[in-house]
Design a protein around this motif. Sequence first.
Motif, PDB file in Angstrom:
ATOM      1  N   PHE A  23      18.166   9.534 -43.566  1.00  0.00           N
ATOM      2  CA  PHE A  23      18.520  11.091 -43.228  1.00  0.00           C
ATOM      3  C   PHE A  23      17.987  11.893 -43.946  1.00  0.00           C
ATOM      4  N   SER A  24      16.948  11.660 -44.835  1.00  0.00           N
ATOM      5  CA  SER A  24      16.427  13.007 -45.755  1.00  0.00           C
ATOM      6  C   SER A  24      15.638  13.881 -44.817  1.00  0.00           C
ATOM      7  N   GLN A  25      15.595  14.992 -45.154  1.00  0.00           N
ATOM      8  CA  GLN A  25      14.669  16.140 -44.393  1.00  0.00           C
ATOM      9  C   GLN A  25      13.316  15.837 -44.528  1.00  0.00           C
ATOM     10  N   THR A  26      12.681  16.065 -43.462  1.00  0.00           N
ATOM     11  CA  THR A  26      10.925  16.154 -43.771  1.00  0.00           C
ATOM     12  C   THR A  26      10.827  17.226 -44.085  1.00  0.00           C
ATOM     13  N   LYS A  27       9.872  17.531 -45.097  1.00  0.00           N
ATOM     14  CA  LYS A  27       9.624  18.781 -45.597  1.00  0.00           C
ATOM     15  C   LYS A  27       8.278  19.017 -45.622  1.00  0.00           C
ATOM     16  N   ILE A  28       7.753  20.425 -45.643  1.00  0.00           N
ATOM     17  CA  ILE A  28       6.302  20.868 -45.793  1.00  0.00           C
ATOM     18  C   ILE A  28       5.691  20.545 -47.125  1.00  0.00           C
ATOM     19  N   ASN A  29       4.596  20.004 -47.044  1.00  0.00           N
ATOM     20  CA  ASN A  29       3.508  19.759 -48.256  1.00  0.00           C
ATOM     21  C   ASN A  29       2.713  20.855 -48.472  1.00  0.00           C
ATOM     22  N   HIS A  30       1.915  21.061 -47.487  1.00  0.00           N
ATOM     23  CA  HIS A  30       0.733  22.186 -47.296  1.00  0.00           C
ATOM     24  C   HIS A  30       0.352  22.381 -46.096  1.00  0.00           C
ATOM     25  N   ASP A  60     -16.131  19.064 -53.586  1.00  0.00           N
ATOM     26  CA  ASP A  60     -17.347  18.841 -52.716  1.00  0.00           C
ATOM     27  C   ASP A  60     -17.733  20.215 -52.062  1.00  0.00           C
ATOM     28  N   GLY A  61     -17.328  21.104 -52.472  1.00  0.00           N
ATOM     29  CA  GLY A  61     -18.050  22.421 -52.100  1.00  0.00           C
ATOM     30  C   GLY A  61     -17.445  22.933 -50.814  1.00  0.00           C
ATOM     31  N   LEU A  62     -16.583  22.324 -50.219  1.00  0.00           N
ATOM     32  CA  LEU A  62     -16.096  22.464 -48.747  1.00  0.00           C
ATOM     33  C   LEU A  62     -14.451  22.676 -48.670  1.00  0.00           C
ATOM     34  N   HIS A  63     -13.947  22.538 -49.785  1.00  0.00           N
ATOM     35  CA  HIS A  63     -12.469  22.799 -50.126  1.00  0.00           C
ATOM     36  C   HIS A  63     -12.071  23.709 -51.119  1.00  0.00           C
ATOM     37  N   ALA A  64     -10.701  24.568 -50.682  1.00  0.00           N
ATOM     38  CA  ALA A  64     -10.364  25.346 -51.855  1.00  0.00           C
ATOM     39  C   ALA A  64      -8.838  25.179 -51.481  1.00  0.00           C
ATOM     40  N   TRP A  65      -8.086  25.176 -52.833  1.00  0.00           N
ATOM     41  CA  TRP A  65      -6.693  25.125 -52.697  1.00  0.00           C
ATOM     42  C   TRP A  65      -6.012  26.062 -53.358  1.00  0.00           C
ATOM     43  N   TYR A  66      -4.894  26.564 -52.926  1.00  0.00           N
ATOM     44  CA  TYR A  66      -4.139  27.712 -53.345  1.00  0.00           C
ATOM     45  C   TYR A  66      -2.433  27.237 -53.625  1.00  0.00           C
ATOM     46  N   ALA A  67      -1.737  27.728 -54.720  1.00  0.00           N
ATOM     47  CA  ALA A  67      -0.369  27.529 -54.640  1.00  0.00           C
ATOM     48  C   ALA A  67      -0.014  28.767 -53.658  1.00  0.00           C
ATOM     49  N   ILE A  68       1.252  28.243 -53.006  1.00  0.00           N
ATOM     50  CA  ILE A  68       1.705  29.324 -52.234  1.00  0.00           C
ATOM     51  C   ILE A  68       3.273  29.513 -52.484  1.00  0.00           C
ATOM     52  N   GLY A  69       3.611  28.810 -53.727  1.00  0.00           N
ATOM     53  CA  GLY A  69       5.037  28.994 -54.032  1.00  0.00           C
ATOM     54  C   GLY A  69       5.787  27.798 -53.667  1.00  0.00           C
ATOM     55  N   TYR A  70       6.820  27.415 -54.534  1.00  0.00           N
ATOM     56  CA  TYR A  70       7.841  26.314 -54.539  1.00  0.00           C
ATOM     57  C   TYR A  70       7.294  24.810 -54.213  1.00  0.00           C
ATOM     58  N   GLY A  71       6.233  24.659 -55.239  1.00  0.00           N
ATOM     59  CA  GLY A  71       5.351  23.540 -55.127  1.00  0.00           C
ATOM     60  C   GLY A  71       4.433  23.212 -53.975  1.00  0.00           C
ATOM     61  N   LEU A  72       4.372  24.155 -53.101  1.00  0.00           N
ATOM     62  CA  LEU A  72       3.428  24.167 -51.945  1.00  0.00           C
ATOM     63  C   LEU A  72       2.211  24.670 -51.979  1.00  0.00           C
ATOM     64  N   SER A  73       1.204  24.145 -51.017  1.00  0.00           N
ATOM     65  CA  SER A  73      -0.097  24.680 -51.284  1.00  0.00           C
ATOM     66  C   SER A  73      -0.792  24.960 -49.878  1.00  0.00           C
ATOM     67  N   MET A  74      -1.807  25.659 -49.900  1.00  0.00           N
ATOM     68  CA  MET A  74      -2.635  25.942 -48.658  1.00  0.00           C
ATOM     69  C   MET A  74      -4.065  25.497 -49.119  1.00  0.00           C
ATOM     70  N   HIS A  75      -4.848  24.854 -48.042  1.00  0.00           N
ATOM     71  CA  HIS A  75      -6.231  24.541 -48.340  1.00  0.00           C
ATOM     72  C   HIS A  75      -6.988  25.100 -47.239  1.00  0.00           C
ATOM     73  N   HIS A  93       0.700  31.966 -36.312  1.00  0.00           N
ATOM     74  CA  HIS A  93       0.200  32.913 -37.790  1.00  0.00           C
ATOM     75  C   HIS A  93       0.718  32.266 -38.833  1.00  0.00           C
ATOM     76  N   LEU A  94      -0.011  32.547 -40.194  1.00  0.00           N
ATOM     77  CA  LEU A  94       0.694  32.285 -41.445  1.00  0.00           C
ATOM     78  C   LEU A  94       1.588  33.492 -41.665  1.00  0.00           C
ATOM     79  N   CYS A  95       2.561  33.399 -42.767  1.00  0.00           N
ATOM     80  CA  CYS A  95       3.445  34.453 -43.089  1.00  0.00           C
ATOM     81  C   CYS A  95       3.295  34.448 -44.671  1.00  0.00           C
ATOM     82  N   PHE A  96       3.150  35.469 -45.208  1.00  0.00           N
ATOM     83  CA  PHE A  96       3.252  35.699 -46.769  1.00  0.00           C
ATOM     84  C   PHE A  96       4.033  36.783 -47.010  1.00  0.00           C
ATOM     85  N   SER A  97       5.113  36.691 -47.985  1.00  0.00           N
ATOM     86  CA  SER A  97       5.838  37.801 -48.314  1.00  0.00           C
ATOM     87  C   SER A  97       5.221  38.269 -49.730  1.00  0.00           C
TER      88      SER A  97
END
Length: 151
Positions: A23-30, A60-75, A93-97
């Motif tokens: 019953f654990s909740q699915t959570k977002i990773n990235h 590989d020069g085709l990816h960049a990763w970013y921290a977006i808070g709470y241990g999550l990332s954007m690629h 859309h994406l949303c940033f505060s």
Amino acid sequence: MHQTFSRACFTILAFILFSMNAFSQTKINHFAVYAKDLKESAHFYEEVVGLTPIDEPFKDGLHAWYAIGYGLSMHLIEREKPWKEPLIDKTNHLCFSVEDLEAFIEKLAHHDIPFEDAVDNKGKINIRPDGIRQIYIQDPNGYWIEINDEY
């Protein structure tokens, strides 16, 4: 008696652990954003949006990763050519505060990036029913990004 008690405890513990997992909740990773030009998109997300780069494991020069808070990332992902135009709509859309929306709007002006409200009024700030102020901008690929002050 002791063995029966131990077995009962093990059965109860197994049930609890199974239940917690079942019953654990699915959570977002990235989330990932398709980029036409990785360098241009990376510049936008670092310099305009203010995201912090994190280690990129592919190297590989085709990816960049970013921290977006709470241990999550954007690629950011630049695919091998040819570029395929994505269907882009403001509803998706994406949303940033941000802590200071006015300072962010000044940064947009410095970078010559226009903004608008939720209903396409250029240079206007939208105020949600809950009082949160928001604007919308587009990244170099045309994706919509909401920036709000619900920091």
